[in-house]
Design a protein around this motif. Structure first.
Motif, PDB file in Angstrom:
ATOM      1  N   ILE A  31       0.845  -1.186   0.000  1.00  0.00           N
ATOM      2  CA  ILE A  31       0.000   0.000   0.000  1.00  0.00           C
ATOM      3  C   ILE A  31       0.885   1.242   0.000  1.00  0.00           C
ATOM      4  O   ILE A  31       1.854   1.322   0.760  1.00  0.00           O
ATOM      5  N   ALA A  32       0.584   2.176  -0.861  1.00  0.00           N
ATOM      6  CA  ALA A  32       1.353   3.419  -0.931  1.00  0.00           C
ATOM      7  C   ALA A  32       0.688   4.461  -0.046  1.00  0.00           C
ATOM      8  O   ALA A  32      -0.506   4.732  -0.187  1.00  0.00           O
ATOM      9  N   VAL A  33       1.454   5.009   0.890  1.00  0.00           N
ATOM     10  CA  VAL A  33       0.966   6.097   1.739  1.00  0.00           C
ATOM     11  C   VAL A  33       1.720   7.354   1.317  1.00  0.00           C
ATOM     12  O   VAL A  33       2.896   7.537   1.628  1.00  0.00           O
ATOM     13  N   ALA A  65       6.735   3.686  -0.845  1.00  0.00           N
ATOM     14  CA  ALA A  65       6.725   5.077  -1.281  1.00  0.00           C
ATOM     15  C   ALA A  65       8.042   5.373  -1.990  1.00  0.00           C
ATOM     16  O   ALA A  65       8.926   6.017  -1.433  1.00  0.00           O
ATOM     17  N   PRO A  66       8.237   4.885  -3.204  1.00  0.00           N
ATOM     18  CA  PRO A  66       9.479   5.151  -3.929  1.00  0.00           C
ATOM     19  C   PRO A  66       9.744   6.647  -4.008  1.00  0.00           C
ATOM     20  O   PRO A  66       8.855   7.430  -4.309  1.00  0.00           O
ATOM     21  N   GLN A  85       0.782   0.912 -10.050  1.00  0.00           N
ATOM     22  CA  GLN A  85       0.599  -0.489 -10.421  1.00  0.00           C
ATOM     23  C   GLN A  85       1.906  -1.093 -10.903  1.00  0.00           C
ATOM     24  O   GLN A  85       2.194  -2.271 -10.652  1.00  0.00           O
ATOM     25  N   ALA A  86       2.718  -0.280 -11.558  1.00  0.00           N
ATOM     26  CA  ALA A  86       3.989  -0.770 -12.078  1.00  0.00           C
ATOM     27  C   ALA A  86       4.948  -1.200 -10.979  1.00  0.00           C
ATOM     28  O   ALA A  86       5.795  -2.066 -11.185  1.00  0.00           O
ATOM     29  N   ILE A  87       4.829  -0.564  -9.805  1.00  0.00           N
ATOM     30  CA  ILE A  87       5.726  -0.950  -8.705  1.00  0.00           C
ATOM     31  C   ILE A  87       5.046  -1.876  -7.698  1.00  0.00           C
ATOM     32  O   ILE A  87       5.588  -2.160  -6.627  1.00  0.00           O
ATOM     33  N   GLY A  88       3.840  -2.332  -8.029  1.00  0.00           N
ATOM     34  CA  GLY A  88       3.208  -3.370  -7.232  1.00  0.00           C
ATOM     35  C   GLY A  88       2.251  -2.913  -6.163  1.00  0.00           C
ATOM     36  O   GLY A  88       1.758  -3.735  -5.380  1.00  0.00           O
ATOM     37  N   ALA A  89       1.958  -1.618  -6.065  1.00  0.00           N
ATOM     38  CA  ALA A  89       1.023  -1.139  -5.049  1.00  0.00           C
ATOM     39  C   ALA A  89      -0.399  -1.587  -5.392  1.00  0.00           C
ATOM     40  O   ALA A  89      -0.847  -1.446  -6.521  1.00  0.00           O
ATOM     41  N   GLN A  90      -1.093  -2.138  -4.407  1.00  0.00           N
ATOM     42  CA  GLN A  90      -2.490  -2.525  -4.617  1.00  0.00           C
ATOM     43  C   GLN A  90      -3.451  -1.424  -4.177  1.00  0.00           C
ATOM     44  O   GLN A  90      -4.562  -1.328  -4.685  1.00  0.00           O
ATOM     45  N   TYR A  91      -2.992  -0.586  -3.241  1.00  0.00           N
ATOM     46  CA  TYR A  91      -3.820   0.513  -2.753  1.00  0.00           C
ATOM     47  C   TYR A  91      -2.949   1.754  -2.584  1.00  0.00           C
ATOM     48  O   TYR A  91      -1.735   1.663  -2.406  1.00  0.00           O
ATOM     49  N   VAL A  92      -3.600   2.921  -2.631  1.00  0.00           N
ATOM     50  CA  VAL A  92      -2.920   4.194  -2.412  1.00  0.00           C
ATOM     51  C   VAL A  92      -3.750   5.006  -1.422  1.00  0.00           C
ATOM     52  O   VAL A  92      -4.975   5.111  -1.568  1.00  0.00           O
TER      53      VAL A  92
END
Length: 425
Positions: A31-33, A65-66, A85-92
């Motif tokens: 998950i991206a925060v 969080a790249p 999506q390219a870095i694999g996050a399912q949620y933001v």
């Protein structure tokens, strides 16, 4: 202290061929925060960082969080889903903070990357002193939306510190903090030991053991007023208080009749009832949510093991069989998991373990070897326990799936006796 007594007085080894799981294998959900926008950059607390840590501590999520994708805060309308999506996050999770005088308002959105849909949104406000509360609230909201269970990030923690100044001068302090150790406040100080602090179910009172009379006695302290009342004054051991789920009774251990036994006191009438009656040591009671079942530690089989008792019928049943030492029982909220201090073999390695009460599988949650006093989050997702690092007593947090283990920031001195608040907002 009590568990050590059990260890010294026990003499028979129980052996088994258990299924023991050392760590989890399933993958945490990415998950991206994203750093919050608006006035967030000027605040003394980083809301996004607090939220990310909360979700990571659950063991169910892996915040990502790249750096090249978070050079500036994002809003729900600015999220480029294909990049995440390219870095694999399912949620933001994205948010924004606005200031209105001395009040702060945080808006947040939880987005599904694959469907590009907004799953949840909300607003939470507060003063500058409540920024961490606001962040924990957002974490709880996201956690509940994604798991279907309430989050435990807005809950509180009790623990005891012991700071030694000289051979004859040690200061014991009862502290209350956020679940993650932040914002600790002092509730009580004493020159004598403080043990076994326990929140009442509604969080308004604390029961604990104090040695201020040079012998152990149980007190109850009202958090808001600081008013204290002494609950027990019996000869011998007075220890291990545990509130019933409805808050009407307190179970504890007394040795007034010559042997450590579990008693139950009605807190309104102060009527005392003896629950156990056995020549072995019975200690460390913990209530089931039906208000009639008590789990406890006993060496009646030769070594410390965990039993449960029905207060109505008096029936006692042994619960643990894996390992030669199991003590200090705590139940998960759904009562499907029993958390304990466990020793598999030998005499020196004590770890935190979780036993599936349906299948009987046992999972080792800790990587240290002198663990004690486990306490379970009210939603059952995390465990905090006391252990030793570099010669000092510290607190550790572990996710119930065994994936996450982190130390908690606490005050100087020896830290011990953690206890999680049992209520969820």
């Amino acid at each position: 202290m009590i568990s050590a007594t059990l260890l010294l007085l026990s003499s028979v080894l129980y052996a088994a061929d258990p299924l023991v799981i050392s760590s989890g294998n399933d993958r945490a959900v990415p998950i991206a925060v994203v750093p919050f926008g608006g006035s967030a950059s000027s605040l003394p607390e980083d809301l996004a960082s607090i939220i990310a840590n909360d979700l990571r501590n659950s063991g169910l999520f892996e915040p990502i969080a790249p750096q090249n994708m978070i050079s500036r805060p994002a809003t729900a309308g600015e999220v480029v889903f294909r990049d995440w999506q390219a870095i694999g996050a399912q949620y933001v999770l994205v948010g924004n903070v606005a200031v209105n005088g001395s009040r702060y308002q945080a808006q947040f959105s939880l987005l599904n990357v694959s469907s590009q849909e907004q799953m949840a949104q909300g607003t939470v406000g507060g003063s500058i002193e409540q920024l961490r509360d606001m962040a924990h609230h957002i974490s709880d909201s996201a956690y509940e939306k994604l798991t279907g269970q309430k989050g435990a990030f807005s809950t509180r923690l009790l623990y005891v510190t012991a700071e030694r100044f000289s051979e004859t001068n040690t200061r014991y302090t009862l502290q209350r903090s956020d679940y993650d150790g932040a914002r600790a406040v002092t509730l009580l100080q004493s020159r004598e030991p403080i043990l076994s602090p326990r929140f009442s179910p509604d969080g308004s009172r604390i029961a604990y053991v104090s040695f201020e009379q040079k012998r152990p006695r149980i007190f109850v302290q009202h958090i808001d007023s600081g008013r204290r009342e002494q609950v027990t004054d019996f000869e011998g051991l007075n220890g291990a208080p545990a509130w019933s789920p409805d808050g009407s009774r307190l179970a504890f251990v007394l040795s007034k009749d010559g042997n450590p036994e579990i008693y139950v006191m009605n807190m309104s009438s102060r009527q005392l009832t003896r629950a156990t009656n056995h020549p072995a040591i019975d200690t460390e009671p913990f209530w089931g949510k039906d208000n009639q079942t008590i789990y406890f530690t006993s060496d009646r089989a030769g070594r410390p093991q965990i039993y449960k008792m029905n207060l109505g019928s008096g029936a006692v049943e042994r619960v643990t069989f894996v390992g030669n030492y199991n003590a200090n029982p705590k139940l998960s909220a759904d009562e499907k998991t029993l958390v304990m201090i466990h020793r598999q073999e030998g005499y020196k390695v004590f770890k935190v373990a979780a036993q599936d009460l349906t299948r009987g599988d046992l999972r080792i949650l800790s990587e240290t070897s002198l663990d004690e006093s486990p306490t379970v989050a009210p939603n059952g997702g995390m465990v905090i326990y006391a252990t030793r690092q570099q010669g000092r007593g510290v607190l550790m947090l572990a996710s119930i799936n065994g994936r996450v283990r982190v130390s908690l920031p606490t005050a100087q001195g020896e830290v011990r006796e953690p206890s999680w608040s049992p209520y969820l907002k």
